[in-house]
Design a protein around this motif. Sequence first.
Motif, PDB file in Angstrom:
ATOM      1  N   GLU A 106       0.836  -1.208   0.000  1.00  0.00           N
ATOM      2  CA  GLU A 106       0.000   0.000   0.000  1.00  0.00           C
ATOM      3  C   GLU A 106       0.868   1.254   0.000  1.00  0.00           C
ATOM      4  N   THR A 107       1.922   1.243   0.817  1.00  0.00           N
ATOM      5  CA  THR A 107       2.833   2.388   0.855  1.00  0.00           C
ATOM      6  C   THR A 107       3.517   2.572  -0.485  1.00  0.00           C
ATOM      7  N   ARG A 163       1.389   4.362  -2.865  1.00  0.00           N
ATOM      8  CA  ARG A 163       1.366   5.808  -2.604  1.00  0.00           C
ATOM      9  C   ARG A 163       2.629   6.470  -3.161  1.00  0.00           C
ATOM     10  N   ASP A 190       2.186   6.849  -6.819  1.00  0.00           N
ATOM     11  CA  ASP A 190       1.327   7.996  -7.131  1.00  0.00           C
ATOM     12  C   ASP A 190       2.113   9.305  -7.035  1.00  0.00           C
ATOM     13  N   GLN A 231      -9.549  12.720  -1.156  1.00  0.00           N
ATOM     14  CA  GLN A 231      -9.165  11.376  -0.752  1.00  0.00           C
ATOM     15  C   GLN A 231      -7.757  11.034  -1.236  1.00  0.00           C
ATOM     16  N   ALA A 232      -7.420  11.441  -2.442  1.00  0.00           N
ATOM     17  CA  ALA A 232      -6.078  11.175  -2.963  1.00  0.00           C
ATOM     18  C   ALA A 232      -5.032  11.890  -2.118  1.00  0.00           C
ATOM     19  N   GLN A 289      -4.590  10.052   1.169  1.00  0.00           N
ATOM     20  CA  GLN A 289      -3.808   8.830   1.017  1.00  0.00           C
ATOM     21  C   GLN A 289      -2.310   9.144   0.954  1.00  0.00           C
ATOM     22  N   ARG A 290      -1.947  10.216   0.255  1.00  0.00           N
ATOM     23  CA  ARG A 290      -0.534  10.639   0.244  1.00  0.00           C
ATOM     24  C   ARG A 290      -0.080  10.981   1.650  1.00  0.00           C
ATOM     25  N   ILE A 343      -1.294   9.939   4.531  1.00  0.00           N
ATOM     26  CA  ILE A 343      -1.192   8.736   5.377  1.00  0.00           C
ATOM     27  C   ILE A 343       0.135   8.012   5.122  1.00  0.00           C
ATOM     28  N   ALA A 344       0.512   7.904   3.844  1.00  0.00           N
ATOM     29  CA  ALA A 344       1.764   7.214   3.510  1.00  0.00           C
ATOM     30  C   ALA A 344       2.955   7.928   4.132  1.00  0.00           C
TER      31      ALA A 344
END
Length: 423
Positions: free
Chosen positions: A64-65, A68, A71, A192-193, A196-197, A199-200
Amino acid sequence: MTCAKNLVIALFAVLAVAGLPAAHAQSTEGVAALVNDEPITTVDVRNRMRLIIASTGMSQIDQETLARIQDQALRGLIDEHLQLQAAREYEIEVEDSEITNSLLDLANRNNTTIDAIISDLENSGVDIATLRHQLEAEIAWQILVNGRYGSRIRISDQQIELALERLAASASQPQYRIFEMYFEVPAPGQEQATVQRLIAVMNQLQQGAAFPELARQFSDAPSAASGGDIGWIVASQLQPEVAAIMPQMRRQFEQTGGQGALSNPVQVPGGFMVIALVGVRDGTTTLQYDLNQITVPASAIGENTRSRFARLMAEDPTCATAESVANRLEGAIHTPLGSIGADAVLAQIREALEPLDAGENTGVIENAGGSLTALIVCDRAIAGPGVPTRDQLEADLRGQQLSLQSRRWLRDLRRDSTIEIRD
């Protein structure tokens, strides 16, 4: 050809085999995105991902990381292509020597050398060309923004005076050494995008990754180029949402014995902020006045002295005329006090002086002993270590305006360009 969505799996394979040459991964080259028909290859994205991982010291990277990171790598490459395309449109070319100087500056900030940086990147399977491309885009964009907006920005004396007043008001406040990261929400529906960045990055910070390098790769603030370092600052100079958490940050900093404090994400207009507090010190600046004093001793006060004194001060005498004013008032004494700190005068006097600018006076003040006093402000300034000059304040304000224009222009380029992400 390998699709962009398979980059995560491909890079996991690269990371899993420590001795795997970087060239092996290039055998599956494809197109990850098109920016105005200019391709970003899957090799470009993989190299940027390696650069992010190597430069930030990330550890415990799960799938998951890594997604990110992918991305962020693609997002950064898209922005750089837009910046370099705009630079070519204006016939701006970045010399190799400019990129080398930028590399040297990066090395100096990290207490290392260019050769050491190149060696570390090579050991991580990263071609130095990946970093040089990133620096080239930064330099070209800075030249472009300065050229387009630099001559349009006018910083008025009033803006500088307001900045000085804010400094004066905060002269005795605690000062904080802060690093920042800003995560912009580029458009409605993209929250949301951004989250997510965020959170990573927070996960990597918790695992010990270097804040400055994460800021350099992930932050959308202009301070990203300096690793998020915004130097010593007082709370009143921060955004209100960030200033509100500073007491809590200071307590956390003190509880760690001065090791540092890391904030939770703070929502601010346009996105989110994360800050690291790495130093605290008491206010080291003071508000300094250059004063002339006119005093009438209690023994010299007659029936009309106070009203006459008040009329004379209402005429707004200057420091140059203060002595002649005193001579017109029986028994009055004129005293040039010179430079004196606001913290060295009585509270009653300090309150009277606080709203005054140079050339203004306090009016008549009655002292505890019965004498009458008026003070004329010849000059007012902030003194102490690290106090910026007017030129430095003007440069800071200009930089803030250029940063705002830079973000707006890049946002317009994203909106007006044809960007195709390959699935």
